[in-house]
Write an enzyme that holds these catalytic residues in place. Sequence first.
Site, mmCIF file in Angstrom:
data_model
loop_
_atom_site.group_PDB
_atom_site.id
_atom_site.type_symbol
_atom_site.label_atom_id
_atom_site.label_comp_id
_atom_site.label_asym_id
_atom_site.label_seq_id
_atom_site.Cartn_x
_atom_site.Cartn_y
_atom_site.Cartn_z
ATOM 1 C CG HIS A 221 -2.100 -0.950 1.011
ATOM 2 N ND1 HIS A 221 -2.804 -1.494 2.054
ATOM 3 C CD2 HIS A 221 -2.668 -1.449 -0.119
ATOM 4 C CE1 HIS A 221 -3.761 -2.285 1.576
ATOM 5 N NE2 HIS A 221 -3.695 -2.269 0.268
ATOM 6 C CB CYS A 276 3.535 -10.505 4.499
ATOM 7 S SG CYS A 276 4.571 -10.419 5.981
ATOM 8 C CD GLU A 306 -3.141 -8.515 7.570
ATOM 9 O OE1 GLU A 306 -3.145 -9.121 8.665
ATOM 10 O OE2 GLU A 306 -2.444 -7.507 7.345
ATOM 11 C CB SER A 446 3.975 -0.010 2.537
ATOM 12 O OG SER A 446 3.153 0.998 3.093
#
Length: 486
Positions: A221, A276, A306, A446
């Site tokens: 993101h 991840c 997520e 990020s």
Amino acid sequence: MIPAVVCAPLRIEQLALRGAVHTGLGPRRAAATAARLPAGPRLVAGLGGGLATHVRPGDLVVATEVRGPQGTVPVPSAPLLASELRRRGLTVHTGPIVGSDHVVHERERAELAETGALAVDMESPWLAAPEAPFAAVRAIVDTAGAPLLRLATVSNGLAGLRSLRAAAPVSTAWQRAVRSRDILLAAPRSFCAGVERAIDIVERALDRFGTPVYVRRQIVHNTQVVRRLQERGAVFVDEVGEVPEGATLVFAAHGVSPAVRQEAAGRGLSVIDATCPLVTKVHNEVRRYHERGDTVFLIGHAEHEEVQGTVGEAPGHVVVVDDVATARRVTAPDASRVAYTMQTTLALDEAEEIASVLRTRFPGLAAPRKDDICYATTNRQAALRAIAREVDLVLVVGSTTSSNSLRLVEVAGRAGTPAVLVDDCADLDLHRLSGVGRIGLTAGASAPPHLVDEVVAALGGLGPVTVTERRLTEEETTFTLPREVR
């Protein structure tokens, strides 16, 4: 520090800018004025000539550097000025401004344009004060193919003056933002191992399989990361159905549901999973709890990718709990068979408060064997918490889509310090910087590290900065790449 001065070569420019110092036209008068002024911060603003063909009358050019006979003066605060002007609805270009001791005509204009300069004037280089903050803004009157000595110059001049008048509040904001500052850098900050792995996967896929490589949703993101990968040939899509059959598809770092994996398999896609490993751990926990018959309370934000992927591991058996109020009223078919997991990018203290309510209401609540909130999220929040009360303002580098970056803003707020999320240095608000002498600076997991460096450089364009890093811990975590790109 000596107060900043706004300089205007012509009286009519001085009137448009309201409060500027009149310097006089041309290098000789500009140099004489510079010698009389205190050797402090200066912003030169006025009318100018356009060099590049895309620069039109009434446009503003904000100098990224000013070139003159004595050399080149960099303008690190240019992104701040340019974005502030754009927010006022003005058309703004950023690039070099070159100084000339005479009116430039067409052949010379073309030669200067070939050097990459966007505009020309007759004062800026001679008004720059050595070793002091400096900026230059020019409202364009004459342009390539439309020289100064023509009838249209009158209307073009009026357009330039209107833009200059509209820019006056921004020049004042720049003046007020100029000062020396202390910057406390929270560490760790920026990329974590999971983000580095995800970006590396896309880059390696492009190298190995060529373009296009499709990516479902944003790989991480951050708008800057996505833009750079798009420039390399990555194609970002919202859903698997948008990917041509047989193409290469990368799943983003936030993970996907089993249904998405099945859809990709049904289309014959070559899938590379950049989820991840810490997100995969949460997926595994949900499956394990579901297989033994538990209702799973997932502490997180329902709209986050997520969480959506995690819920998909056991549809109908996962209940998203996004705040304390929800935790106080949530129910389960069998209160003795319940468990909880967490979104990996939450604020640790807020998530623990929600979990505490659930544990009180459900004494038999099963918990993860190890904390779900990832090490990088925890470390960045703790590092910011350690400096937040020592500064006047916290800047968090990260995109608005980044959950962990948004949580950092909240962490600073809970410490009593105002915080601002910035995608890059262009998002810095000059008005917000007025009177701020101590800044805390961090970045979400990020956000690329170079964006932090650019923020420091831009702040340095407003005055001397003393940068001190406060490192809470070292991060040595690494994750293995999937076999498809090793």
